[in-house]
Design an enzyme around this catalytic site. Structure first.
Site, PDB file in Angstrom:
ATOM      1  N   CYS A 136       0.631  -1.317  -0.053  1.00  0.00           N
ATOM      2  CA  CYS A 136      -0.074   0.540   0.445  1.00  0.00           C
ATOM      3  C   CYS A 136       0.560   1.427   0.308  1.00  0.00           C
ATOM      4  O   CYS A 136       1.120   1.686   1.475  1.00  0.00           O
ATOM      5  CB  CYS A 136      -1.078  -0.133   1.063  1.00  0.00           C
ATOM      6  SG  CYS A 136      -1.903   1.735   1.619  1.00  0.00           S
ATOM      7  N   CYS A 139      -0.466   3.868   2.285  1.00  0.00           N
ATOM      8  CA  CYS A 139      -0.085   4.193   3.517  1.00  0.00           C
ATOM      9  C   CYS A 139       1.013   4.583   4.233  1.00  0.00           C
ATOM     10  O   CYS A 139       1.758   4.978   4.645  1.00  0.00           O
ATOM     11  CB  CYS A 139      -0.662   2.376   4.253  1.00  0.00           C
ATOM     12  SG  CYS A 139      -2.817   1.973   3.214  1.00  0.00           S
ATOM     13  N   ASP A 140       2.128   3.313   3.220  1.00  0.00           N
ATOM     14  CA  ASP A 140       3.776   3.220   3.463  1.00  0.00           C
ATOM     15  C   ASP A 140       4.282   4.115   2.467  1.00  0.00           C
ATOM     16  O   ASP A 140       5.275   4.100   3.464  1.00  0.00           O
ATOM     17  CB  ASP A 140       4.288   2.490   3.469  1.00  0.00           C
ATOM     18  CG  ASP A 140       3.402   1.319   4.765  1.00  0.00           C
ATOM     19  OD1 ASP A 140       2.394   1.685   5.094  1.00  0.00           O
ATOM     20  OD2 ASP A 140       3.131  -0.224   4.156  1.00  0.00           O
TER      21      ASP A 140
END
Ligand code: NDP
Length: 310
Positions: A136, A139-140
């Site tokens: 992701c 997200c990261d």
């Protein structure tokens, strides 16, 4: 003995689940939804959505799902945190177990559990989980500012992730196993036009290396003369090679295709069990779009309503 009985229980909270909740809420079925492990579903971890009708300007995936949720709440849905861990479709009303502890009886069930990211299956993906391996970018990606990363895959997701990461990282490799991208023409053009994205066609990841965190990837390059080993220095590896449907708990009761997608009566969300419907990506290996998922959530809701009126 079940803890409660409901007319309509919705499992999962992506576009399909929320749309089913909007329609069944308006239909006075007092729907109860269990939002699952990733409330809001896959869209909450994507960046801008440009193709959801009614939003002429790009809208963030998370924001779009918050709007779906608010609309479902406004229509009377009871949205709960919790993960459905078991179902018993042997007789109606159907028994649904949440978090292995609570049981609910439901006259109709709408399955909208979607799909989850696939991994390559390399031991190094486990070894470096949380230490340089992610599925992701939204997200990261933040952790890789001014670093070098690689995205694996050649579809729309991979191109979208690579393009997103190119704004954060100093360099992005896009590792594609074939000699072409499967992504839409628009996405292909986008990644090809970004200077800090380098597309490595006909390459596959064989492993990762690094002391505690990922420091590089071992690739194999397919050439007409044979395979060559290649190493690239990277700080992070992002998987974007597709998804598998979240159908494990239903397999005992419902038919699935060879890749695990639920099988419904063609053109409808009806499964082989009366009153149990499947909507969205969990039963759609072909289109997998937010708009098609929402549409099938609507169909499932209408079917549930008709079923209860019979
Ligand atoms: P896709 O199934 O479309 O693409 C998966 C990619 O990963 C392919 O290039 C595939 O290679 C590659 N791949 C699969 N397994 C491996 C492996 N073991 N090793 C290396 N590469 C592998 O998945 P997506 O998630 O990209 O897209 C799913 C759907 O969602 C599509 O319909 C897509 O159009 C849609 N989508 C739309 C978006 C938008 O419109 N904004 C954004 C994101 C997704 P190969 O081609 O060789 O099979």
């Amino acid at each position: 003995m079940a803890n409660e009985r409901v007319k309509c229980l919705i499992i999962g909270s992506g576009p399909a689940g929320y749309t089913a909740a909007i329609y069944t809420g308006r239909g006075n079925l007092s729907p109860v939804m269990y939002a699952g492990m990733q409330p809001g579903g896959q869209l909450t971890i994507t960046t801008d959505v440009e193709n959801y009708p009614g939003h002429p300007e790009p809208i963030g995936g998370f924001e779009l799902m918050e709007q779906f949720k608010q609309q479902a709440l406004n229509c009377g849905a009871d949205i709960r945190t919790g993960n459905v861990t078991k179902v018993d479709f042997s007789k109606a009303p159907y028994t649904i177990t949440v978090n292995d502890t609570t049981t609910v009886e439901a006259d109709t069930v709408i399955i909208a559990t979607g799909a989850s990211a696939k991994y390559l299956g390399l031991p190094d993906e486990q070894k470096y989980a949380g230490a340089g391996v992610s599925a992701c970018a939204t997200c990261d990606g933040f952790f890789y500012r001014k670093k070098t990363v690689a995205v694996v895959g050649g579809g729309d997701t991979a191109c979208e992730e690579a393009s997103y990461l190119s704004n954060l990282a100093s360099k992005v490799y896009l590792i594609v196993r074939k000699n072409y991208l499967r992504a839409s023409k628009a996405m292909q053009k986008r990644v090809e036009s970004i200077d800090n994205i380098e597309i490595l066609y006909e390459h596959e990841v064989r492993g990762l290396f690094g002391e505690r965190f990922v420091e590089g990837a071992k690739l194999v390059k397919h050439t007409p003369e044979g395979d060559q080993d290649v190493e690239i220095a990277i700080d992070g590896l992002f998987l974007a090679i597709g998804h598998h449907p979240n159908t494990e708990i239903f397999k005992e009761w419902l038919d699935t295709d060879e890749t695990g997608y639920l099988i419904t009566e063609p053109g409808t969300p009806r499964t082989k069990i009366p009153g149990v419907f499947a909507a969205g990506d969990v039963a759609d290996p072909h289109y997998r779009q937010a708009i098609t998922a929402a549409a099938s959530g609507c169909q499932a809701a209408i079917e549930a309503e008709r079923f209860l009126n019979q």
